[in-house]
Structure formats: structure tokens, C-alpha cells
Design a protein around this motif. Structure first.
Motif, PDB file in Angstrom:
ATOM      1  N   THR A 144       0.786  -1.234   0.000  1.00 27.38           N
ATOM      2  CA  THR A 144       0.000   0.000   0.000  1.00 27.38           C
ATOM      3  C   THR A 144       0.820   1.288   0.000  1.00 27.38           C
ATOM      4  OG1 THR A 144      -0.126  -0.042   2.412  1.00 27.38           O
ATOM      5  CG2 THR A 144      -1.909  -1.084   1.215  1.00 27.38           C
ATOM      6  N   ASN A 145       2.027   1.237   0.501  1.00 26.10           N
ATOM      7  CA  ASN A 145       2.749   2.489   0.753  1.00 26.10           C
ATOM      8  C   ASN A 145       3.930   2.690  -0.184  1.00 26.10           C
ATOM      9  OD1 ASN A 145       1.193   3.525   2.915  1.00 26.10           O
ATOM     10  ND2 ASN A 145       2.071   1.960   4.250  1.00 26.10           N
ATOM     11  N   LEU A 146       3.642   3.238  -1.338  1.00 29.90           N
ATOM     12  CA  LEU A 146       4.676   3.658  -2.254  1.00 29.90           C
ATOM     13  C   LEU A 146       4.521   5.161  -2.458  1.00 29.90           C
ATOM     14  CD1 LEU A 146       5.922   2.117  -5.522  1.00 29.90           C
ATOM     15  CD2 LEU A 146       5.011   4.431  -5.582  1.00 29.90           C
ATOM     16  N   GLU A 147       5.627   5.882  -2.371  1.00 34.49           N
ATOM     17  CA  GLU A 147       5.604   7.327  -2.550  1.00 34.49           C
ATOM     18  C   GLU A 147       6.431   7.674  -3.784  1.00 34.49           C
ATOM     19  OE1 GLU A 147       6.293  11.388   0.116  1.00 34.49           O
ATOM     20  OE2 GLU A 147       6.848   9.418   0.893  1.00 34.49           O
ATOM     21  N   ALA A 148       5.786   8.309  -4.760  1.00 37.63           N
ATOM     22  CA  ALA A 148       6.451   8.601  -6.027  1.00 37.63           C
ATOM     23  C   ALA A 148       6.611  10.095  -6.241  1.00 37.63           C
ATOM     24  CB  ALA A 148       5.662   7.997  -7.185  1.00 37.63           C
ATOM     25  N   LYS A 149       7.715  10.441  -6.868  1.00 41.20           N
ATOM     26  CA  LYS A 149       7.945  11.796  -7.354  1.00 41.20           C
ATOM     27  C   LYS A 149       8.184  11.680  -8.854  1.00 41.20           C
ATOM     28  CE  LYS A 149       9.882  13.591  -3.040  1.00 41.20           C
ATOM     29  NZ  LYS A 149      11.028  14.248  -2.387  1.00 41.20           N
ATOM     30  N   ILE A 150       7.298  12.303  -9.631  1.00 38.24           N
ATOM     31  CA  ILE A 150       7.327  12.179 -11.081  1.00 38.24           C
ATOM     32  C   ILE A 150       7.402  13.585 -11.666  1.00 38.24           C
ATOM     33  CG2 ILE A 150       6.112  11.254 -13.095  1.00 38.24           C
ATOM     34  CD1 ILE A 150       4.521   9.475 -11.097  1.00 38.24           C
ATOM     35  N   TYR A 151       8.533  13.951 -12.235  1.00 40.08           N
ATOM     36  CA  TYR A 151       8.642  15.333 -12.699  1.00 40.08           C
ATOM     37  C   TYR A 151       9.606  15.485 -13.879  1.00 40.08           C
ATOM     38  CZ  TYR A 151      12.699  15.428  -9.447  1.00 40.08           C
ATOM     39  OH  TYR A 151      13.864  15.163  -8.775  1.00 40.08           O
ATOM     40  N   PHE A 152       9.324  16.506 -14.693  1.00 45.60           N
ATOM     41  CA  PHE A 152      10.143  16.883 -15.846  1.00 45.60           C
ATOM     42  C   PHE A 152      10.342  15.725 -16.831  1.00 45.60           C
ATOM     43  CE2 PHE A 152      11.503  20.300 -12.881  1.00 45.60           C
ATOM     44  CZ  PHE A 152      11.187  21.397 -13.678  1.00 45.60           C
ATOM     45  N   ASN A 153       9.275  14.967 -17.076  1.00 45.38           N
ATOM     46  CA  ASN A 153       9.312  13.918 -18.085  1.00 45.38           C
ATOM     47  C   ASN A 153       8.542  14.366 -19.328  1.00 45.38           C
ATOM     48  OD1 ASN A 153      10.496  11.561 -16.426  1.00 45.38           O
ATOM     49  ND2 ASN A 153       8.815  12.280 -15.143  1.00 45.38           N
ATOM     50  N   ASN A 154       8.990  13.925 -20.498  1.00 42.37           N
ATOM     51  CA  ASN A 154       8.276  14.147 -21.747  1.00 42.37           C
ATOM     52  C   ASN A 154       7.664  12.828 -22.202  1.00 42.37           C
ATOM     53  OD1 ASN A 154       9.078  16.896 -22.024  1.00 42.37           O
ATOM     54  ND2 ASN A 154      11.051  16.237 -22.849  1.00 42.37           N
ATOM     55  N   TYR A 182      -3.766   2.082  -9.715  1.00 43.85           N
ATOM     56  CA  TYR A 182      -5.018   1.339  -9.571  1.00 43.85           C
ATOM     57  C   TYR A 182      -5.588   1.530  -8.168  1.00 43.85           C
ATOM     58  CZ  TYR A 182      -4.365  -0.681 -14.141  1.00 43.85           C
ATOM     59  OH  TYR A 182      -4.227  -0.828 -15.497  1.00 43.85           O
ATOM     60  N   PRO A 183      -6.923   1.600  -8.044  1.00 44.23           N
ATOM     61  CA  PRO A 183      -7.550   2.021  -6.786  1.00 44.23           C
ATOM     62  C   PRO A 183      -7.566   0.977  -5.685  1.00 44.23           C
ATOM     63  CG  PRO A 183      -9.236   1.441  -8.378  1.00 44.23           C
ATOM     64  CD  PRO A 183      -7.922   1.371  -9.105  1.00 44.23           C
ATOM     65  N   ASP A 184      -7.327  -0.294  -6.001  1.00 38.96           N
ATOM     66  CA  ASP A 184      -7.452  -1.337  -4.980  1.00 38.96           C
ATOM     67  C   ASP A 184      -6.271  -1.381  -4.022  1.00 38.96           C
ATOM     68  OD1 ASP A 184      -6.113  -2.039  -7.323  1.00 38.96           O
ATOM     69  OD2 ASP A 184      -6.261  -4.172  -6.889  1.00 38.96           O
ATOM     70  N   HIS A 185      -5.293  -0.496  -4.199  1.00 34.72           N
ATOM     71  CA  HIS A 185      -4.109  -0.508  -3.345  1.00 34.72           C
ATOM     72  C   HIS A 185      -4.178   0.489  -2.193  1.00 34.72           C
ATOM     73  CE1 HIS A 185      -2.592  -3.218  -6.238  1.00 34.72           C
ATOM     74  NE2 HIS A 185      -2.369  -2.311  -7.156  1.00 34.72           N
ATOM     75  N   THR A 186      -5.138   1.377  -2.196  1.00 34.52           N
ATOM     76  CA  THR A 186      -5.303   2.386  -1.147  1.00 34.52           C
ATOM     77  C   THR A 186      -4.018   3.206  -0.990  1.00 34.52           C
ATOM     78  OG1 THR A 186      -6.782   0.864   0.019  1.00 34.52           O
ATOM     79  CG2 THR A 186      -6.093   2.847   1.186  1.00 34.52           C
ATOM     80  N   TRP A 187      -3.876   4.220  -1.819  1.00 34.67           N
ATOM     81  CA  TRP A 187      -2.668   5.033  -1.836  1.00 34.67           C
ATOM     82  C   TRP A 187      -2.730   6.054  -0.700  1.00 34.67           C
ATOM     83  CZ3 TRP A 187       0.784   2.984  -4.982  1.00 34.67           C
ATOM     84  CH2 TRP A 187       0.330   2.181  -6.021  1.00 34.67           C
ATOM     85  N   THR A 188      -2.009   5.789   0.370  1.00 31.10           N
ATOM     86  CA  THR A 188      -2.113   6.604   1.582  1.00 31.10           C
ATOM     87  C   THR A 188      -1.024   7.664   1.694  1.00 31.10           C
ATOM     88  OG1 THR A 188      -0.816   4.978   2.820  1.00 31.10           O
ATOM     89  CG2 THR A 188      -3.219   4.718   2.833  1.00 31.10           C
ATOM     90  N   LEU A 189       0.017   7.566   0.887  1.00 32.43           N
ATOM     91  CA  LEU A 189       1.111   8.535   0.950  1.00 32.43           C
ATOM     92  C   LEU A 189       0.959   9.571  -0.167  1.00 32.43           C
ATOM     93  CD1 LEU A 189       4.152   6.192   1.677  1.00 32.43           C
ATOM     94  CD2 LEU A 189       2.900   7.631   3.294  1.00 32.43           C
ATOM     95  N   PRO A 190       1.439  10.788   0.067  1.00 34.40           N
ATOM     96  CA  PRO A 190       1.309  11.823  -0.960  1.00 34.40           C
ATOM     97  C   PRO A 190       2.207  11.544  -2.157  1.00 34.40           C
ATOM     98  CG  PRO A 190       2.624  12.614   0.874  1.00 34.40           C
ATOM     99  CD  PRO A 190       2.071  11.287   1.301  1.00 34.40           C
ATOM    100  N   GLN A 191       1.671  11.770  -3.343  1.00 36.15           N
ATOM    101  CA  GLN A 191       2.438  11.636  -4.570  1.00 36.15           C
ATOM    102  C   GLN A 191       2.762  13.040  -5.092  1.00 36.15           C
ATOM    103  OE1 GLN A 191       3.140   8.468  -5.053  1.00 36.15           O
ATOM    104  NE2 GLN A 191       1.608   7.799  -3.560  1.00 36.15           N
ATOM    105  N   GLU A 192       3.902  13.175  -5.723  1.00 36.34           N
ATOM    106  CA  GLU A 192       4.311  14.469  -6.275  1.00 36.34           C
ATOM    107  C   GLU A 192       4.474  14.320  -7.780  1.00 36.34           C
ATOM    108  OE1 GLU A 192       8.201  17.372  -6.065  1.00 36.34           O
ATOM    109  OE2 GLU A 192       7.510  16.426  -4.203  1.00 36.34           O
TER     110      GLU A 192
END
Length: 230
Positions: free
Chosen positions: A94-104, A120-130
Motif C-alpha cells: 500500500t505504501n509507495l511514494e512517487a515523485k514524477i517530474y520533468f518527463n516528456n 489502480y484504486p485497490d491498493h489504497t494510496w495513503t502517501l502523498p504523490q508528487e
């Protein structure tokens, strides 16, 4: 410790992928078993293109407590650029935190997958994503630039801003092209803005829907032919 994948040129395969069972038939530059947990994964300055139509993502990976995806170029993908789909056996379900930036990202394939990312919604994303400062061009008539659980992202106070989107063939560029994986509904850019992330700031309140004016994105040339209107 950081695990870095940088400056790779990947034609037809996943850049990074997880598997229950690694086998010679898996097509990826780096394949890892889902029972292995990483931290501080970074993918940067990679080119990924011409994925097979059966592939679900250029980065199809979730075995990390944190992952940074930045300064990559992706064109003609069959699947989503970043797809952190997790199996129930994953140690980090459930707890993966991603930072996704400056991609083309240039999505030109006839596929149902979203262009930039699929959470996908069945994982319950509880950490903030950037998710910031990405440029996404989706050529499909039924464009889908993201597939994310907007309510989960909102509850976790995710930061999504300054992204540039372009989907000229979807209802004359009006969309809706943003899919909420919580309920499957499609949202226009204005409706996407209405979801509030960190600091009660709307998703992409400083983003835009305009042509990035790339020279030849179908062949990996993301040089602008004129100043970016955003």
C-alpha cells in the motif's frame, strides 16, 4: 542507498519491471522479483520507446518505499509511462511514494492504457504523490492522460501541479481525458483542477492544456519548434 537507472536507451522493452516469476520471456532492461523491497529508486535521463502492445508500462514497478522518475523521454508507448501496480504478495502493497517530474511523454499507440501514469484504486494510496512539470502529448481520439484514484490522492494531500497536457484529437482538444480510477469516470481539465491536494490547492491549478510544439516526438525529438505556450 540509492538505486539509480540513468542514461539508458531502451527500444521495445520495459525500463524497469517487477515479476512474481522471472523468466527469459520477460522483456525489460531490469527485472526484479516482487518479494524484494527497495528504497530510493531513481530513474533519470532515460529514453524508452516502441513498447510492445502487450506491455502495461515503461516503468511497471512498485517494489519500493520511494521512487523518483525524472527527466525521461518516452514515445509511442503501448502502456502507461509509470504504472506502480502492486500484487498482494508485494512487501510494500500500500505504501509507495512517487515523485514524477520533468518527463516528456508522447502517446501515439492504439491502447487503452493512460499516457503518464496509472495508479489502480485497490491498493489504497495513503502517501502523498508528487507529480509536477511533466509534458504529455496524447494523440488518441479517446485520450487518457492519467488513470489515478483522485479521492485517494486528494486525501493524501498529493502535490500535482505545473503539468502540461495536450490531447488535440479528443473532442477537439477538450477531453475529458483525465480518468478517476476510484469510479472510472472521465474528467475535463477543469474538473481535474477541482480536486484539492496539498494546501487545498487544486490539481494542476498552474498547469495547462496546450501544444508543446515538439519537433518530431514520434521519433524522440522533443526540441520545441517555437516557445512553449505554457
Amino acid at each position: 542507498m540509492y538505486h539509480v537507472m540513468a542514461e539508458n536507451d531502451v527500444n521495445g522493452d520495459n525500463l524497469l519491471r517487477h515479476f512474481h516469476d522471472l523468466s527469459p520471456g520477460n522483456h525489460c532492461l531490469v527485472c526484479v522479483n516482487e518479494d524484494v523491497l527497495f528504497s530510493n529508486v531513481v530513474t533519470t535521463f532515460n529514453n524508452v520507446y516502441n513498447l510492445a502492445t502487450t506491455e502495461e508500462g515503461a516503468i511497471y514497478f512498485s517494489n519500493a518505499s520511494s521512487i523518483t522518475v525524472r527527466y525521461n523521454n518516452v514515445w509511442g508507448p503501448a502502456g502507461s509511462f509509470f504504472n506502480p501496480t502492486q500484487a498482494a504478495t508485494s512487501p510494500n502493497f500500500t505504501n509507495l511514494e512517487a515523485k514524477i517530474y520533468f518527463n516528456n511523454v508522447y502517446q501515439s499507440g492504439s491502447t487503452t492504457f493512460s499516457a503518464l501514469m496509472a495508479f489502480y484504486p485497490d491498493h489504497t494510496w495513503t502517501l502523498p504523490q508528487e507529480v509536477t512539470d511533466n509534458v504529455v502529448y496524447d494523440t488518441r481520439a479517446d485520450a487518457r492522460v492519467v488513470y489515478v484514484p483522485m479521492s485517494d490522492f486528494q486525501s493524501a494531500a498529493s502535490f500535482i501541479d505545473r503539468n502540461q497536457w495536450y490531447f488535440p484529437n479528443d473532442t477537439g482538444g477538450a477531453g475529458p481525458s483525465f480518468q478517476n480510477s476510484n469510479d472510472g469516470s472521465m474528467k475535463t481539465f477543469t474538473q481535474w483542477n477541482a480536486f484539492l491536494g496539498v494546501g487545498s490547492i487544486g490539481f494542476d491549478v498552474n498547469g495547462c492544456v496546450k501544444n508543446p510544439n515538439w519537433t518530431d516526438p514520434a521519433n524522440g525529438d522533443f526540441t520545441p519548434t517555437s516557445p512553449n505556450p505554457c
